[in-house]
Design an enzyme around this catalytic site. Structure first.
Site, PDB file in Angstrom:
ATOM      1  N   LEU A  36       0.841  -1.219   0.000  1.00 19.80           N
ATOM      2  CA  LEU A  36       0.000   0.000   0.000  1.00 19.80           C
ATOM      3  C   LEU A  36       0.867   1.256   0.000  1.00 19.80           C
ATOM      4  CD1 LEU A  36      -3.032  -0.965   2.299  1.00 19.80           C
ATOM      5  CD2 LEU A  36      -2.802  -1.168  -0.181  1.00 19.80           C
ATOM      6  N   ASP A  60       5.581  -5.945   2.435  1.00 19.13           N
ATOM      7  CA  ASP A  60       6.568  -5.505   1.458  1.00 19.13           C
ATOM      8  C   ASP A  60       7.261  -6.719   0.838  1.00 19.13           C
ATOM      9  OD1 ASP A  60       8.886  -4.381   0.286  1.00 19.13           O
ATOM     10  OD2 ASP A  60       8.886  -2.743   1.752  1.00 19.13           O
ATOM     11  N   THR A 131       7.688  -5.199 -18.552  1.00 15.07           N
ATOM     12  CA  THR A 131       7.247  -4.120 -19.429  1.00 15.07           C
ATOM     13  C   THR A 131       8.005  -4.125 -20.757  1.00 15.07           C
ATOM     14  OG1 THR A 131       7.310  -1.710 -19.634  1.00 15.07           O
ATOM     15  CG2 THR A 131       8.908  -2.656 -18.157  1.00 15.07           C
ATOM     16  N   ASP A 132       7.409  -3.502 -21.769  1.00  9.57           N
ATOM     17  CA  ASP A 132       8.115  -3.358 -23.055  1.00  9.57           C
ATOM     18  C   ASP A 132       9.236  -2.315 -22.971  1.00  9.57           C
ATOM     19  OD1 ASP A 132       6.548  -1.035 -22.916  1.00  9.57           O
ATOM     20  OD2 ASP A 132       5.577  -1.328 -24.858  1.00  9.57           O
ATOM     21  N   GLU A 133       9.224  -1.504 -21.895  1.00 10.07           N
ATOM     22  CA  GLU A 133      10.226  -0.424 -21.805  1.00 10.07           C
ATOM     23  C   GLU A 133      11.647  -0.969 -21.674  1.00 10.07           C
ATOM     24  OE1 GLU A 133       9.396   2.993 -19.478  1.00 10.07           O
ATOM     25  OE2 GLU A 133       7.270   2.932 -19.911  1.00 10.07           O
ATOM     26  N   TYR A 157      13.434   3.603 -14.151  1.00 10.34           N
ATOM     27  CA  TYR A 157      12.341   2.612 -14.061  1.00 10.34           C
ATOM     28  C   TYR A 157      12.645   1.400 -14.940  1.00 10.34           C
ATOM     29  CZ  TYR A 157       7.986   0.284 -15.362  1.00 10.34           C
ATOM     30  OH  TYR A 157       7.035  -0.673 -15.640  1.00 10.34           O
ATOM     31  N   LYS A 161      13.461  -2.552 -14.011  1.00  7.07           N
ATOM     32  CA  LYS A 161      12.634  -3.678 -14.476  1.00  7.07           C
ATOM     33  C   LYS A 161      13.502  -4.658 -15.266  1.00  7.07           C
ATOM     34  CE  LYS A 161       8.695  -4.258 -14.163  1.00  7.07           C
ATOM     35  NZ  LYS A 161       7.861  -4.913 -13.102  1.00  7.07           N
TER      36      LYS A 161
HETATM   37  P1  NAD Z   1       0.874   0.542  -9.878  1.00  6.35           P
HETATM   38  O1  NAD Z   1       1.927   1.530  -9.542  1.00  6.35           O
HETATM   39  O2  NAD Z   1      -0.509   1.001 -10.175  1.00  6.35           O
HETATM   40  O3  NAD Z   1       0.756  -0.530  -8.693  1.00  6.35           O
HETATM   41  C1  NAD Z   1       1.874  -1.059  -8.038  1.00  6.35           C
HETATM   42  C2  NAD Z   1       1.385  -1.783  -6.775  1.00  6.35           C
HETATM   43  O4  NAD Z   1       2.533  -2.377  -6.131  1.00  6.35           O
HETATM   44  C3  NAD Z   1       0.757  -0.837  -5.745  1.00  6.35           C
HETATM   45  O5  NAD Z   1      -0.420  -1.413  -5.230  1.00  6.35           O
HETATM   46  C4  NAD Z   1       1.820  -0.707  -4.663  1.00  6.35           C
HETATM   47  O6  NAD Z   1       1.269  -0.488  -3.369  1.00  6.35           O
HETATM   48  C5  NAD Z   1       2.487  -2.073  -4.746  1.00  6.35           C
HETATM   49  N1  NAD Z   1       3.870  -2.051  -4.249  1.00  6.35           N
HETATM   50  C6  NAD Z   1       4.840  -1.133  -4.540  1.00  6.35           C
HETATM   51  N2  NAD Z   1       5.969  -1.437  -3.875  1.00  6.35           N
HETATM   52  C7  NAD Z   1       5.721  -2.578  -3.174  1.00  6.35           C
HETATM   53  C8  NAD Z   1       6.500  -3.388  -2.323  1.00  6.35           C
HETATM   54  N3  NAD Z   1       7.781  -3.092  -2.046  1.00  6.35           N
HETATM   55  N4  NAD Z   1       5.928  -4.497  -1.792  1.00  6.35           N
HETATM   56  C9  NAD Z   1       4.638  -4.806  -2.051  1.00  6.35           C
HETATM   57  N5  NAD Z   1       3.850  -4.054  -2.842  1.00  6.35           N
HETATM   58  C10 NAD Z   1       4.380  -2.963  -3.402  1.00  6.35           C
HETATM   59  O7  NAD Z   1       1.462  -0.306 -11.077  1.00  6.35           O
HETATM   60  P2  NAD Z   1       0.720  -0.955 -12.355  1.00  6.35           P
HETATM   61  O8  NAD Z   1       0.606   0.049 -13.403  1.00  6.35           O
HETATM   62  O9  NAD Z   1      -0.470  -1.689 -11.870  1.00  6.35           O
HETATM   63  O10 NAD Z   1       1.850  -2.001 -12.800  1.00  6.35           O
HETATM   64  C11 NAD Z   1       1.887  -3.306 -12.231  1.00  6.35           C
HETATM   65  C12 NAD Z   1       3.061  -4.063 -12.829  1.00  6.35           C
HETATM   66  O11 NAD Z   1       2.913  -4.146 -14.232  1.00  6.35           O
HETATM   67  C13 NAD Z   1       4.420  -3.394 -12.596  1.00  6.35           C
HETATM   68  O12 NAD Z   1       5.349  -4.409 -12.343  1.00  6.35           O
HETATM   69  C14 NAD Z   1       4.721  -2.695 -13.908  1.00  6.35           C
HETATM   70  O13 NAD Z   1       6.107  -2.618 -14.109  1.00  6.35           O
HETATM   71  C15 NAD Z   1       4.067  -3.642 -14.889  1.00  6.35           C
HETATM   72  N6  NAD Z   1       3.590  -3.019 -16.149  1.00  6.35           N
HETATM   73  C16 NAD Z   1       2.770  -1.910 -16.116  1.00  6.35           C
HETATM   74  C17 NAD Z   1       2.264  -1.389 -17.316  1.00  6.35           C
HETATM   75  C18 NAD Z   1       1.347  -0.188 -17.343  1.00  6.35           C
HETATM   76  O14 NAD Z   1       1.036   0.307 -18.413  1.00  6.35           O
HETATM   77  N7  NAD Z   1       0.873   0.311 -16.207  1.00  6.35           N
HETATM   78  C19 NAD Z   1       2.619  -1.993 -18.527  1.00  6.35           C
HETATM   79  C20 NAD Z   1       3.465  -3.105 -18.521  1.00  6.35           C
HETATM   80  C21 NAD Z   1       3.931  -3.618 -17.316  1.00  6.35           C
HETATM   81  O1  DAU Z   2       5.135   0.708 -21.806  1.00  2.38           O
HETATM   82  C1  DAU Z   2       4.727   0.180 -20.586  1.00  2.38           C
HETATM   83  C2  DAU Z   2       4.879   1.227 -19.514  1.00  2.38           C
HETATM   84  O2  DAU Z   2       3.845   2.187 -19.720  1.00  2.38           O
HETATM   85  C3  DAU Z   2       4.813   0.670 -18.105  1.00  2.38           C
HETATM   86  O3  DAU Z   2       5.902  -0.203 -17.906  1.00  2.38           O
HETATM   87  C4  DAU Z   2       4.855   1.800 -17.071  1.00  2.38           C
HETATM   88  O4  DAU Z   2       4.683   1.261 -15.767  1.00  2.38           O
HETATM   89  C5  DAU Z   2       3.719   2.750 -17.364  1.00  2.38           C
HETATM   90  O5  DAU Z   2       3.765   3.844 -16.470  1.00  2.38           O
HETATM   91  C6  DAU Z   2       3.792   3.249 -18.807  1.00  2.38           C
HETATM   92  O6  DAU Z   2       4.944   4.125 -18.997  1.00  2.38           O
HETATM   93  P1  DAU Z   2       4.842   5.467 -19.873  1.00  2.38           P
HETATM   94  O7  DAU Z   2       5.916   6.368 -19.453  1.00  2.38           O
HETATM   95  O8  DAU Z   2       4.713   5.132 -21.321  1.00  2.38           O
HETATM   96  O9  DAU Z   2       3.381   5.978 -19.383  1.00  2.38           O
HETATM   97  P2  DAU Z   2       2.834   7.438 -18.977  1.00  2.38           P
HETATM   98  O10 DAU Z   2       1.354   7.296 -18.824  1.00  2.38           O
HETATM   99  O11 DAU Z   2       3.604   8.027 -17.873  1.00  2.38           O
HETATM  100  O12 DAU Z   2       3.135   8.293 -20.284  1.00  2.38           O
HETATM  101  C7  DAU Z   2       2.614   7.922 -21.538  1.00  2.38           C
HETATM  102  C8  DAU Z   2       3.168   8.901 -22.557  1.00  2.38           C
HETATM  103  O13 DAU Z   2       2.603  10.195 -22.304  1.00  2.38           O
HETATM  104  C9  DAU Z   2       4.672   9.083 -22.476  1.00  2.38           C
HETATM  105  O14 DAU Z   2       5.203   9.270 -23.778  1.00  2.38           O
HETATM  106  C10 DAU Z   2       4.851  10.360 -21.653  1.00  2.38           C
HETATM  107  C11 DAU Z   2       3.615  11.158 -22.029  1.00  2.38           C
HETATM  108  N1  DAU Z   2       3.089  12.055 -20.966  1.00  2.38           N
HETATM  109  C12 DAU Z   2       2.859  11.547 -19.732  1.00  2.38           C
HETATM  110  C13 DAU Z   2       2.404  12.336 -18.700  1.00  2.38           C
HETATM  111  C14 DAU Z   2       2.169  11.775 -17.324  1.00  2.38           C
HETATM  112  C15 DAU Z   2       2.800  13.387 -21.247  1.00  2.38           C
HETATM  113  O15 DAU Z   2       2.984  13.851 -22.393  1.00  2.38           O
HETATM  114  N2  DAU Z   2       2.332  14.179 -20.243  1.00  2.38           N
HETATM  115  C16 DAU Z   2       2.125  13.719 -18.976  1.00  2.38           C
HETATM  116  O16 DAU Z   2       1.707  14.509 -18.097  1.00  2.38           O
END
Ligand code: NAD
Ligand code: DAU
Length: 350
Positions: A36, A60, A131-133, A157, A161
């Site tokens: 959390l 954690d 992630t694809d990043e 980040y 990962k």
């Molecule tokens: P998020 O930030 O919304 O959620 C992360 C969760 O992990 C939170 O509930 C947080 O409380 C918990 N957390 C953080 N540190 C922790 C710790 N030390 N121990 C236990 N819990 C902990 O993230 P999300 O967007 O739901 O992403 C989830 C996973 O998917 C991540 O591993 C991220 O790298 C991966 N991912 C995200 C995206 C995307 O677009 N959001 C895309 C590809 C992969």
């Molecule tokens: O590709 C997968 C990833 O996508 C995940 O691994 C990450 O956890 C997730 O956060 C996401 O990363 P991005 O950096 O691509 O997502 P974000 O929503 O932060 O930004 C999307 C795009 O928009 C990026 O090119 C940055 C841009 N952006 C983002 C914010 C927050 C803006 O232009 N303005 C903004 O205020």
């Protein structure tokens, strides 16, 4: 009947996954371990707590002794590791938190799972959500990332990962722990924390506040509806081969400016009144090291495990905007407290 240990299940994708799994497999047991942090929100799991097959543990993934106790109490056959620090902008200002949770946390969880697998839980498998990043940035004409694309992470980040993916790989090759890794593109949908582009734009637009676009707005992301990501993980758990990695993505590339314009037009239709939301678009200073383009080739998952996204983007984005409109209390709570401080620091105004 399976017993899943889902980490990070109170975050955006984790909560969608917990909901998806309990609905799809009502006989399975799901233990949600989440620290959390600012991104974890138990409101994302409203209604789920009443399920007898669900257990929440606040903790954690870096806490080895807590993990030992948990693996002693429960015979876990499936670990799904979502827990992470996930926001690129925060990784630029506070990289230490990313090294800790994403690298040290994954290491600690791998050790605990491997111990359980050597002992009372010989069926235990470990799915790592990545992630694809990790593949870096594509040029405009480059082919999409495949599972063979070399790693080239550019932000703290994505570097953290990438390191965690390498640890997962090593635990398979060295110790034989049955692991699976998924590398997914950008997700969108309900319960996403408003630091991320899509919910941030929806929420700012609703209050007629500036819609911040980094740089020239021409960076490209490949967007996938979160439920399709959950279905992809399900497919990998059902049929994936241990030690393999699987890309998950939507074949759905958009520039940031086009996506923001699309959200504006959707809001103009669903919430008419006032001027066009596109007038709120504001170009601001670029993100340092901003990756230009991501695109995923999910052919392996499609061919081997018969997965395909169910949601067209046009349908998914309307559903998403509608969800935020219909959940004002969730929006209000998500934006209170720490979020306001973060927003001021990141964007220089309230
Ligand atoms: P998020 O930030 O919304 O959620 C992360 C969760 O992990 C939170 O509930 C947080 O409380 C918990 N957390 C953080 N540190 C922790 C710790 N030390 N121990 C236990 N819990 C902990 O993230 P999300 O967007 O739901 O992403 C989830 C996973 O998917 C991540 O591993 C991220 O790298 C991966 N991912 C995200 C995206 C995307 O677009 N959001 C895309 C590809 C992969
Ligand atoms: O590709 C997968 C990833 O996508 C995940 O691994 C990450 O956890 C997730 O956060 C996401 O990363 P991005 O950096 O691509 O997502 P974000 O929503 O932060 O930004 C999307 C795009 O928009 C990026 O090119 C940055 C841009 N952006 C983002 C914010 C927050 C803006 O232009 N303005 C903004 O205020």
């Amino acid at each position: 009947m399976k017993t899943l240990l889902v980490t990070g299940g109170a975050g955006f994708i984790g909560a969608n996954f917990v909901r998806y799994w309990l609905e799809r497999y009502p006989g399975d047991r799901v233990i949600n371990l989440d620290a959390l942090t600012y991104a974890g929100n138990l409101e994302n799991l409203k209604g789920v707590e009443a399920n007898d097959n669900y257990r929440f543990v606040r903790g954690d993934i870096c806490d080895a002794s807590l993990l030992r106790t948990l693996f002693d109490e429960e015979v876990v056959d499936t670990v799904v590791n979502f827990a992470a620090e996930s926001h690129v902008d925060r990784s630029i200002t506070d990289p230490g938190a990313f090294v800790r949770t994403n690298i040290e946390g994954t290491f600690t969880l791998l050790e605990a799972a491997a111990n359980a697998w050597r002992g009372d839980a010989p069926d235990c498998r470990f799915l790592h959500v990545s992630t694809d990043e990790v593949y870096g940035s594509l040029g405009p004409d480059d082919p999409p990332f495949t599972e063979r694309t070399p790693y080239a992470p550019n932000s703290p980040y994505s570097a953290s990962k990438a390191a965690s993916d390498h640890l997962v790989r090593a635990w398979f090759h060295t110790y034989g722990l049955p692991v699976l890794t998924t590398n997914c593109s950008n997700n969108y949908g309900p319960y996403q924390f408003p630091e991320k582009l899509i919910p941030l734009v929806i929420m700012n637009a609703l209050e007629d506040r500036p819609l911040p676009i980094y740089g020239d707005g021409k960076n490209v992301r490949d967007w996938l509806y979160v439920e399709d990501h959950c279905r992809g993980i399900d497919a990998v758990l059902a049929g994936g081969r241990a030690g393999e990695t699987y890309n998950i993505g939507g074949c759905n590339e958009w520039t940031n400016i086009d996506i923001v314009a699309r959200i504006c037009r959707t809001l103009d239709e669903l919430r008419p009144g006032g001027g066009p939301k596109e007038d709120l678009i504001t170009y601001i200073k670029d993100r340092p090291g901003h990756d230009r383009r991501y695109a995923i080739d999910a052919g392996k998952l499609m061919r081997e495990l018969d997965w395909a996204p169910l949601y067209q983007f046009e349908q998914g984005i309307v559903k998403t905007v509608q969800w935020y409109l219909e959940h004002p209390a969730w929006v209000e709570h998500a934006r209170s407290g720490d979020y306001r401080n973060y927003y001021r620091q990141q964007y220089g105004h309230n």
